[in-house]
Design a protein around this motif. Structure first.
Motif, PDB file in Angstrom:
ATOM      1  N   ARG A 174       0.820  -1.219   0.000  1.00 51.82           N
ATOM      2  CA  ARG A 174       0.000   0.000   0.000  1.00 51.82           C
ATOM      3  C   ARG A 174       0.848   1.261   0.000  1.00 51.82           C
ATOM      4  O   ARG A 174       0.395   2.319  -0.409  1.00 51.82           O
ATOM      5  CB  ARG A 174      -0.914   0.001   1.228  1.00 51.82           C
ATOM      6  CG  ARG A 174      -1.912  -1.146   1.253  1.00 51.82           C
ATOM      7  CD  ARG A 174      -2.578  -1.210   2.602  1.00 51.82           C
ATOM      8  NE  ARG A 174      -1.549  -1.454   3.619  1.00 51.82           N
ATOM      9  CZ  ARG A 174      -1.492  -2.525   4.404  1.00 51.82           C
ATOM     10  NH1 ARG A 174      -2.422  -3.428   4.330  1.00 51.82           N
ATOM     11  NH2 ARG A 174      -0.531  -2.681   5.282  1.00 51.82           N
ATOM     12  N   SER A 175       2.089   1.145   0.505  1.00 52.13           N
ATOM     13  CA  SER A 175       2.961   2.316   0.591  1.00 52.13           C
ATOM     14  C   SER A 175       4.415   1.902   0.419  1.00 52.13           C
ATOM     15  O   SER A 175       4.845   0.872   0.939  1.00 52.13           O
ATOM     16  CB  SER A 175       2.762   3.016   1.931  1.00 52.13           C
ATOM     17  OG  SER A 175       2.974   2.106   2.984  1.00 52.13           O
ATOM     18  N   ILE A 176       5.152   2.738  -0.323  1.00 52.53           N
ATOM     19  CA  ILE A 176       6.559   2.461  -0.624  1.00 52.53           C
ATOM     20  C   ILE A 176       7.347   3.746  -0.387  1.00 52.53           C
ATOM     21  O   ILE A 176       6.983   4.807  -0.899  1.00 52.53           O
ATOM     22  CB  ILE A 176       6.745   2.010  -2.083  1.00 52.53           C
ATOM     23  CG1 ILE A 176       5.911   0.760  -2.370  1.00 52.53           C
ATOM     24  CG2 ILE A 176       8.221   1.772  -2.384  1.00 52.53           C
ATOM     25  CD1 ILE A 176       5.808   0.421  -3.851  1.00 52.53           C
ATOM     26  N   LEU A 177       8.423   3.632   0.381  1.00 52.62           N
ATOM     27  CA  LEU A 177       9.302   4.761   0.665  1.00 52.62           C
ATOM     28  C   LEU A 177      10.631   4.556  -0.048  1.00 52.62           C
ATOM     29  O   LEU A 177      11.204   3.473   0.011  1.00 52.62           O
ATOM     30  CB  LEU A 177       9.547   4.868   2.180  1.00 52.62           C
ATOM     31  CG  LEU A 177      10.610   5.861   2.641  1.00 52.62           C
ATOM     32  CD1 LEU A 177      10.184   7.301   2.339  1.00 52.62           C
ATOM     33  CD2 LEU A 177      10.885   5.673   4.134  1.00 52.62           C
ATOM     34  N   ILE A 178      11.110   5.604  -0.696  1.00 49.62           N
ATOM     35  CA  ILE A 178      12.425   5.601  -1.335  1.00 49.62           C
ATOM     36  C   ILE A 178      13.270   6.675  -0.657  1.00 49.62           C
ATOM     37  O   ILE A 178      12.860   7.833  -0.598  1.00 49.62           O
ATOM     38  CB  ILE A 178      12.333   5.909  -2.852  1.00 49.62           C
ATOM     39  CG1 ILE A 178      11.368   4.952  -3.557  1.00 49.62           C
ATOM     40  CG2 ILE A 178      13.720   5.918  -3.481  1.00 49.62           C
ATOM     41  CD1 ILE A 178      11.817   3.516  -3.623  1.00 49.62           C
ATOM     42  N   LEU A 179      14.453   6.300  -0.157  1.00 43.03           N
ATOM     43  CA  LEU A 179      15.382   7.255   0.448  1.00 43.03           C
ATOM     44  C   LEU A 179      16.575   7.449  -0.460  1.00 43.03           C
ATOM     45  O   LEU A 179      17.200   6.469  -0.893  1.00 43.03           O
ATOM     46  CB  LEU A 179      15.910   6.706   1.777  1.00 43.03           C
ATOM     47  CG  LEU A 179      15.275   7.178   3.058  1.00 43.03           C
ATOM     48  CD1 LEU A 179      13.915   6.563   3.210  1.00 43.03           C
ATOM     49  CD2 LEU A 179      16.150   6.825   4.224  1.00 43.03           C
ATOM     50  N   LYS A 180      16.916   8.702  -0.739  1.00 37.90           N
ATOM     51  CA  LYS A 180      18.135   9.011  -1.491  1.00 37.90           C
ATOM     52  C   LYS A 180      18.578  10.411  -1.113  1.00 37.90           C
ATOM     53  O   LYS A 180      17.946  11.398  -1.487  1.00 37.90           O
ATOM     54  CB  LYS A 180      17.877   8.903  -3.006  1.00 37.90           C
ATOM     55  CG  LYS A 180      19.109   9.138  -3.844  1.00 37.90           C
ATOM     56  CD  LYS A 180      20.160   8.079  -3.609  1.00 37.90           C
ATOM     57  CE  LYS A 180      21.383   8.328  -4.470  1.00 37.90           C
ATOM     58  NZ  LYS A 180      22.592   7.839  -3.839  1.00 37.90           N
TER      59      LYS A 180
END
Length: 167
Positions: A33-39
Motif C-alpha cells: 500500500r505504501s513504498i518509501l524511497i530514500l536518497k
C-alpha cells in the motif's frame, strides 16, 4: 555518519530484531500500500534509478509512493510524475535537520510503510532512518564498507563496486 554510524547501526539493528520478535513482526510481501524511497546523496545515481522507479510505479499503481531525500535529490524527484509525496530533509543546520527528521519519522510511522528502499550505498545514517520509519520491509545495499546493514534491513542487495550501477 563516520563517527557514530557503526555503533548506531548495531544498536538500532539489535532493537529492530528484539522488537520484531516481541511484536511478532510479519515481513510478508503483500499487500503493498505504501513504498518509501530514500536518497540523500548523488543525483546521478537517482537519475540512473529512474527506469526502475517508473517500473515500481507501474507494478504497484495503487500504492502510495513516497520520496525522501536532500534538497537536491528531492528537486530531481519532483520532476518525475510518479510520486505521491516528495519530502526534502531540511539540512541547513544540525538543529533544523533534527527537527526535520523527527517530523518525517512521525509522518512515516503514521503511514505504516510496507516497503522502504535505501538507495544509498555507503551511508549508515540512511539505514538508521529507514529503520526508524518502522517500515515492514527494509531493503538496502550490502557492501563491505557497511557490514552491519544485515542487522537493520530485512532484504539486502549485493552492490558490486567493480561494475557500473547501470549493469
Amino acid at each position: 555518519d563516520t563517527l557514530l554510524g557503526r555503533p548506531l547501526l548495531s544498536l538500532f539493528g539489535l532493537a529492530a530484531r528484539i522488537l520484531g520478535a516481541v511484536l511478532n513482526r510479519n515481513h510478508k510481501r503483500d499487500p503493498v500500500r505504501s513504498i518509501l524511497i530514500l536518497k540523500f546523496q548523488g543525483i546521478g545515481s537517482l537519475a540512473l534509478a529512474i527506469p526502475s522507479l517508473v517500473e515500481l510505479r507501474n507494478t504497484f499503481p495503487k500504492a502510495r509512493l513516497i520520496f525522501w531525500g536532500s534538497p537536491s535529490t528531492a528537486a530531481l524527484a519532483k520532476t518525475l510524475t510518479i510520486w505521491d509525496e516528495v519530502h526534502a530533509l531540511d539540512d541547513r543546520g544540525l538543529l533544523t535537520a533534527a527537527f526535520s527528521v523527527l517530523k518525517m519519522m512521525r509522518h512515516l510511522i503514521r503511514m505504516k510503510i510496507d516497503w522502504a528502499f535505501d538507495l544509498e550505498v555507503y551511508s549508515k545514517l540512511s539505514s538508521i532512518l529507514l529503520t526508524l520509519s518502522c517500515a515492514r520491509n527494509r531493503v538496502g545495499f550490502a557492501t563491505s564498507s557497511v557490514p552491519d546493514r544485515f542487522r537493520i534491513h530485512t532484504t539486502l542487495i549485493y552492490f558490486n563496486r567493480y561494475r557500473h550501477v547501470g549493469d
